[in-house]
Design a protein around this motif. Structure first.
Motif, PDB file in Angstrom:
ATOM      1  N   VAL A   1       0.869  -1.294   0.084  1.00 32.66           N
ATOM      2  CA  VAL A   1      -0.014   0.035  -0.104  1.00 32.66           C
ATOM      3  C   VAL A   1       1.000   1.044   0.138  1.00 32.66           C
ATOM      4  CG1 VAL A   1      -1.684   1.264   1.228  1.00 32.66           C
ATOM      5  CG2 VAL A   1      -2.041  -1.238   1.316  1.00 32.66           C
ATOM      6  N   ASN A   2       0.816   2.285  -0.823  1.00 32.03           N
ATOM      7  CA  ASN A   2       1.439   3.503  -0.844  1.00 32.03           C
ATOM      8  C   ASN A   2       0.578   4.574  -0.506  1.00 32.03           C
ATOM      9  OD1 ASN A   2       2.574   5.957  -1.949  1.00 32.03           O
ATOM     10  ND2 ASN A   2       3.795   4.753  -3.731  1.00 32.03           N
ATOM     11  N   LEU A   3       0.746   4.923   0.762  1.00 29.81           N
ATOM     12  CA  LEU A   3      -0.131   6.012   1.480  1.00 29.81           C
ATOM     13  C   LEU A   3       0.255   7.442   0.965  1.00 29.81           C
ATOM     14  CD1 LEU A   3       0.216   5.111   5.376  1.00 29.81           C
ATOM     15  CD2 LEU A   3      -1.536   4.821   3.908  1.00 29.81           C
ATOM     16  N   LYS A   4       1.433   7.445   0.325  1.00 30.87           N
ATOM     17  CA  LYS A   4       1.553   8.764  -0.219  1.00 30.87           C
ATOM     18  C   LYS A   4       0.702   9.055  -1.322  1.00 30.87           C
ATOM     19  CE  LYS A   4       5.487  11.086  -2.805  1.00 30.87           C
ATOM     20  NZ  LYS A   4       6.907  11.259  -2.925  1.00 30.87           N
ATOM     21  N   THR A   5       0.518   7.995  -2.262  1.00 32.80           N
ATOM     22  CA  THR A   5      -0.314   8.061  -3.355  1.00 32.80           C
ATOM     23  C   THR A   5      -1.930   8.092  -2.858  1.00 32.80           C
ATOM     24  OG1 THR A   5       1.067   6.773  -4.692  1.00 32.80           O
ATOM     25  CG2 THR A   5      -1.077   6.898  -5.386  1.00 32.80           C
ATOM     26  N   ALA A   6      -2.091   7.467  -1.846  1.00 32.52           N
ATOM     27  CA  ALA A   6      -3.536   7.448  -1.117  1.00 32.52           C
ATOM     28  C   ALA A   6      -3.604   8.873  -0.827  1.00 32.52           C
ATOM     29  CB  ALA A   6      -3.850   6.511  -0.049  1.00 32.52           C
ATOM     30  N   LYS A   7      -2.947   9.535   0.039  1.00 40.29           N
ATOM     31  CA  LYS A   7      -3.125  11.033   0.388  1.00 40.29           C
ATOM     32  C   LYS A   7      -3.173  11.848  -0.845  1.00 40.29           C
ATOM     33  CE  LYS A   7      -0.930  14.621   3.196  1.00 40.29           C
ATOM     34  NZ  LYS A   7       0.112  14.976   3.967  1.00 40.29           N
ATOM     35  N   ALA A   8      -2.478  11.890  -1.954  1.00 42.46           N
ATOM     36  CA  ALA A   8      -2.624  12.550  -3.115  1.00 42.46           C
ATOM     37  C   ALA A   8      -3.873  12.394  -3.714  1.00 42.46           C
ATOM     38  CB  ALA A   8      -1.490  12.221  -4.003  1.00 42.46           C
ATOM     39  N   LEU A   9      -4.361  11.256  -3.652  1.00 44.62           N
ATOM     40  CA  LEU A   9      -5.911  10.930  -4.284  1.00 44.62           C
ATOM     41  C   LEU A   9      -6.791  11.475  -3.456  1.00 44.62           C
ATOM     42  CD1 LEU A   9      -5.243   7.436  -5.759  1.00 44.62           C
ATOM     43  CD2 LEU A   9      -5.731   9.827  -7.247  1.00 44.62           C
ATOM     44  N   GLY A  10      -6.767  11.812  -2.149  1.00 46.56           N
ATOM     45  CA  GLY A  10      -7.452  12.123  -1.146  1.00 46.56           C
ATOM     46  C   GLY A  10      -8.533  10.878  -0.586  1.00 46.56           C
ATOM     47  N   LEU A  11      -7.709   9.747  -0.643  1.00 45.77           N
ATOM     48  CA  LEU A  11      -8.297   8.594   0.428  1.00 45.77           C
ATOM     49  C   LEU A  11      -7.741   8.247   1.449  1.00 45.77           C
ATOM     50  CD1 LEU A  11      -7.808   6.330  -2.933  1.00 45.77           C
ATOM     51  CD2 LEU A  11      -9.767   7.438  -2.261  1.00 45.77           C
TER      52      LEU A  11
END
Length: 104
Positions: free
Chosen positions: A79-89
């Motif tokens: 899981v990539n939390l950095k990407t999740a944050k960028a997507l607003g997830l």
């Protein structure tokens, strides 16, 4: 699907997906490590160990056509939390606890 083209062009693919705000699950862990949201699939090391036992059985004389088909039994999640944050997830803690690797 994982193939040579997809692997060779994973960065532009990930960037196009991110540019369009699409959460995506990938078939290779390298995609999540390169900025993709999530990877979920068979544990490759475990799969290769299973393949080695099949080679051993064939070399000992068993007929390949008589060997049972085996499905993966061990799976891996990145899981990539950095990407999740960028997507607003918001990634649920239950997924983070099950993940084998969390990228922050």
């Amino acid at each position: 699907m994982p193939d040579v083209f997809m692997i060779a062009h994973r960065v532009p693919i990930i960037l196009a997906v991110a540019r369009n705000n699409v959460p995506a699950v990938y078939a290779q862990p390298d995609f999540a490590r390169a900025g993709g949201l999530l990877y979920y699939g068979p544990d490759r090391a475990d799969t290769y160990r299973g393949a080695a036992s099949y080679v051993d059985r064939i070399l000992r004389g068993e007929k390949p056509a008589e060997l049972p088909v085996q499905m993966p039994t061990k799976f891996e999640m990145v899981v990539n939390l950095k990407t999740a944050k960028a997507l607003g997830l918001a990634v649920p803690s239950s997924i983070l606890l099950r993940a084998d690797e969390v990228i922050e």
